[in-house]
Motif scaffolding. Structure first.
Motif, short mmCIF file in Angstrom:
data_model
loop_
_atom_site.label_atom_id
_atom_site.label_comp_id
_atom_site.label_asym_id
_atom_site.label_seq_id
_atom_site.Cartn_x
_atom_site.Cartn_y
_atom_site.Cartn_z
N GLU A 187 0.81 -1.30 -0.27
CA GLU A 187 -0.02 0.11 -0.11
C GLU A 187 0.69 1.36 0.00
N ALA A 188 2.06 1.19 0.72
CA ALA A 188 2.88 2.52 0.80
C ALA A 188 3.34 3.01 -0.69
N ALA A 189 3.51 2.07 -1.79
CA ALA A 189 3.98 2.42 -2.75
C ALA A 189 2.50 2.87 -3.63
N VAL A 190 1.37 2.66 -3.40
CA VAL A 190 0.41 3.10 -4.09
C VAL A 190 -0.14 4.45 -3.32
N PRO B 291 1.54 9.72 -18.67
CA PRO B 291 2.22 8.88 -17.60
C PRO B 291 1.38 7.49 -17.73
N ALA B 292 2.06 6.45 -17.40
CA ALA B 292 1.53 5.20 -17.51
C ALA B 292 1.71 4.61 -16.13
N LEU B 293 0.72 4.01 -15.49
CA LEU B 293 0.91 3.09 -14.45
C LEU B 293 0.31 1.91 -14.62
N GLY B 294 0.81 0.70 -14.43
CA GLY B 294 0.46 -0.63 -14.87
C GLY B 294 0.49 -1.63 -13.62
N CYS B 295 -0.78 -2.37 -13.62
CA CYS B 295 -0.53 -3.76 -12.90
C CYS B 295 -0.07 -4.73 -13.70
N VAL B 296 0.89 -5.49 -13.21
CA VAL B 296 1.35 -6.39 -14.10
C VAL B 296 1.76 -7.64 -13.23
N THR B 297 1.71 -8.80 -14.03
CA THR B 297 2.19 -10.08 -13.38
C THR B 297 3.23 -10.24 -12.91
N ALA C 236 4.95 0.61 -12.02
CA ALA C 236 4.58 -0.70 -12.16
C ALA C 236 4.00 -1.45 -10.63
N PHE C 237 2.94 -1.84 -10.59
CA PHE C 237 2.43 -2.78 -9.38
C PHE C 237 2.34 -4.24 -9.56
N GLU C 238 3.10 -4.81 -9.06
CA GLU C 238 3.37 -6.42 -9.31
C GLU C 238 2.00 -7.08 -8.72
N VAL C 239 1.31 -8.07 -9.30
CA VAL C 239 0.38 -8.84 -9.15
C VAL C 239 0.79 -10.16 -9.08
N PRO C 240 0.42 -10.65 -7.75
CA PRO C 240 1.01 -12.36 -7.70
C PRO C 240 0.29 -13.32 -9.06
N LEU D 74 -8.73 -9.53 -10.99
CA LEU D 74 -9.34 -9.17 -9.84
C LEU D 74 -8.51 -8.68 -8.77
N VAL D 75 -7.28 -9.32 -8.68
CA VAL D 75 -6.26 -9.04 -7.71
C VAL D 75 -5.65 -7.50 -8.03
N ALA D 76 -5.49 -7.15 -9.24
CA ALA D 76 -5.19 -5.96 -9.66
C ALA D 76 -6.04 -4.88 -9.37
N ASN D 77 -7.07 -5.26 -9.32
CA ASN D 77 -8.24 -4.24 -8.78
C ASN D 77 -8.04 -3.61 -7.60
N VAL D 78 -7.68 -4.56 -6.54
CA VAL D 78 -7.16 -4.01 -5.32
C VAL D 78 -6.28 -2.62 -5.21
N TYR D 79 -5.28 -2.83 -6.29
CA TYR D 79 -4.33 -1.60 -6.48
C TYR D 79 -5.16 -0.57 -6.96
#
Length: 632
Positions: free
Chosen positions: A478-481, A569-575, A586-590, A598-603
């Motif tokens: 969460e701190a990164a978000v 600017p581009a922000l991405g939720c990535v595997t 970039a936000f990493e998704v398990p 669905l997990v990316a949605n939490v970001y």
């Protein structure tokens, strides 16, 4: 998700600055009043029913419970009571009735139990207790009857050894019963003639409150913060005995010490569990909510799902079309599910905004399933769609969070998402639980129709089983978000994009941001960027993209690059492990396969929350919006 409170002591002094209560006749609260106030503090965790069990030295065990809100519960006067337990319920097994309210007791009325969570093997245990009289529909009721068996056996053994009656050990009985339970639970038990509360925790939270002359146990410090700020958080597998002046904690049968911590946040924030807003609290409750949604429903080895729903013989085999009807966030959950139904169940599936739904010509009613998705079960537009489908002769089905809601009475079948109460207007944990429930339904329908092989089903169910842990990993970032939200909070507009399963998540992400920040946010299929929206792209319009498994990440990234070349600017939720080096953030998704979007949605939920919080918006009560829309 339910609320538990337990108290051991002779009554507590009212908090400083509060006036004497005419009901209690002075500044000192009786045990029943302490527990009743704790239930009021916990009512956000459940408000279907409530109850208390008080234990007096000479009066024995007194239980009072009823369906409805906490304030409707009349707590009996038990002057000699020195301890007791209470519960406020959010129904998962059995409707919200007086009989299903907690506490539950054994056959002779010596033992009372309150419980939060789900006993997954309760049906097996109940079958083993065939000589006991059950009075409710709940999974919880097996616990007091199991304790009765254990205590009865101990008493008989003691009498045989000692030549007379001997007090049997509630603590040992709880430890043995706890070993037989499967699922997640927090349990509090009391017994006539015993001056302790015995508690056990696995998967559901329990916290102890440590006072000078009183001790508490609760599912949240909310319950007792006005009386003490010194707390101990029990760990999974802990069993504890709380007595006047002592707290003993055990793990694997051995005594252990747990740290006493001091709560520093103010009491007026207690009902939010220390969070500034219900919305953030509910975002963080998603792992627990998902565990409850999935509990007892997945048989991964067999590739099967048990949602406790049934259809007429041959109906699913002859099914021609599924039509999902919903509004707002539930509509986006339906869009996610539609792709799963088509892939796993082999059925043409459409999703329609409930207010626009008509049954339409060219459809065969007895081969059409209309699925209504509604968190509250009271959404007027969705109920109207159900009624139109019923009038046309179609079979109807509901996916909802609320037992006893109107929609459950008007459809042919229901699957409950079991996410617990959601107070914040902006839906978060219910979206995740809706998608998870619909995903399970798609597997169940596909298996019944022979459209989904067991091996493929096992892969999907394994992904679903990994959801709670994957969401927790995202929450840990969460701190990164928060840092990204601070950087982009003053942007002119926000664009959310994705493909395939990423599209409904992009739409939902945009909805969350506009709901609570009041900023312009738009979500759409990434391929549509070049068909108009690129005209709006500037260096002050961040693009947030879903770049995960199930979201056609490479094609989506091509579209994101088009926006970046225009300065966005581009922000991405990535595997996790993917390489998208040109992203600004970039936000990493398990790696959890089909549910990664669905997990990316939490970001995206966290991003929306922190943008709104930086702007000082009233996050839990956004202007012009209501939690449940009950008018068309």
């Amino acid at each position: 998700m339910c609320g538990i409170i337990g108290y051991v002591g002779a009554g507590v002094t009212r908090g400083a600055g509060e006036d004497a209560d005419e009901e209690t006749g002075g500044d000192r609260l009786a045990v029943g009043d302490v527990i009743h106030q704790g239930l009021r503090n916990l009512e956000y965790r459940g408000y279907d029913s409530a109850g208390v069990a008080l234990v007096g030295e000479t009066s024995g065990l007194t239980v009072a419970k009823r369906s409805g809100e906490v304030d409707g519960l009349t707590v009996p006067e038990v002057p000699d009571a020195a301890h007791g337990i209470g519960h406020t319920r959010w129904s998962t097994h059995g409707p919200p009735t007086d009989a299903n309210a907690h506490p539950h007791t054994d056959c002779v009325g010596d033992v009372a139990v309150v419980h939060n969570g789900i006993v997954e093997n309760h049906e097996t245990l109940k079958a083993e207790l065939s000589d006991h009289a059950f009075t409710s529909d709940t999974d919880t009721e097996v616990i007091p009857h199991l304790l009765e068996e254990e205590l009865s056996g101990e008493t008989e053994a003691s009498a045989a050894d000692d030549g007379g009656d001997a007090e049997s050990d509630l603590l040992a009985a709880v430890q043995r019963v706890e070993d037989r339970l499967e699922g997640s639970y927090a349990i509090c038990a009391v017994r006539e003639g015993d001056d302790r509360i015995v508690v056990a925790r696995r998967g559901s939270p329990l916290v102890l409150g440590r006072g000078e002359d009183a001790s508490f146990v609760a599912s949240d410090v909310t319950a007792f913060l006005e009386h003490t700020r010194d707390v101990t958080y029990l760990e999974d597998g802990d069993v504890a005995a709380i007595a006047p002046g002592s707290v003993d904690i055990f793990a694997d049968g051995e005594p252990v010490e747990r740290e006493i911590e001091t709560v520093t946040w103010e009491a007026n924030a207690a009902e939010k569990g220390g969070y500034d807003h219900y919305m953030r609290k509910e975002i963080h409750e998603q792992p627990e909510a998902l565990r409850q949604t999935l509990a007892g429903r997945l048989d991964v080895d067999a590739g099967d799902v048990d949602l406790d729903v049934s259809f007429p013989p041959g109906f699913l085999a002859d099914l021609e079309e599924i039509r999902i009807v919903a509004c707002g966030t539930s509509y986006y959950a339906g869009r996610y599910a539609a792709r799963l139904f088509e892939e796993y169940a082999g059925v043409r599936t459409t999703v329609e905004i409930a207010s626009e739904y008509e049954f339409g010509a060219g459809r065969t009613p007895d081969r059409t399933l209309v699925v209504a998705v509604t968190q509250s079960g009271e959404t007027a537009d969705t109920l109207g769609a159900v009624r139109r489908a019923n009038a046309a002769g179609a079979r109807t089905f509901a996916v909802t969070n609320t037992l006893g809601s109107t929609v459950t009475r008007e459809v042919d079948g229901t699957a409950f998402i079991r996410a617990g109460p959601e107070i914040g207007v902006a839906a978060t944990k219910t979206f995740a639980s809706q998608v998870a429930t619909l995903a399970m339904l798609s597997v169940a329908v596909g298996r019944d129709r022979g459209a989904l092989a067991a091996a493929d089903a096992r892969t999907v169910l394994e992904d679903l089983r990994g959801l709670p842990g994957a969401v927790q990993q995202v929450l840990d970032e969460e701190a990164a978000v928060r840092e990204a939200a601070r950087e982009y909070r003053d942007s002119e507009a926000f664009f959310f994009v994705g493909r395939a399963l990423g599209v409904p998540v992009a739409l939902e992400g945009a909805l969350k941001l506009k709901e609570i920040s009041y900023d312009h946010a738009e979500g759409f299929a990434a391929g549509e960027l070049k068909h108009g929206p690129l005209a709006l792209v500037t260096p002050d319009t961040p693009v947030l993209a879903v770049l995960t498994e199930g979201g056609r990440a490479r094609e989506t990234m091509n579209n994101v690059t088009e926006a970046q070349t225009r300065g966005a600017p581009a922000l991405g939720c990535v595997t996790a492990g993917s390489e998208f080096d040109t992203l600004d953030v970039a936000f990493e998704v398990p790696d959890v396969g089909v549910v990664e979007p669905l997990v990316a949605n939490v970001y995206l939920q966290l991003f929306a929350y922190h943008v709104a919080n930086e702007k000082g918006r009233p996050i839990d009560k956004p202007r012009n919006l209501a939690k449940s829309v009950t008018v068309e």
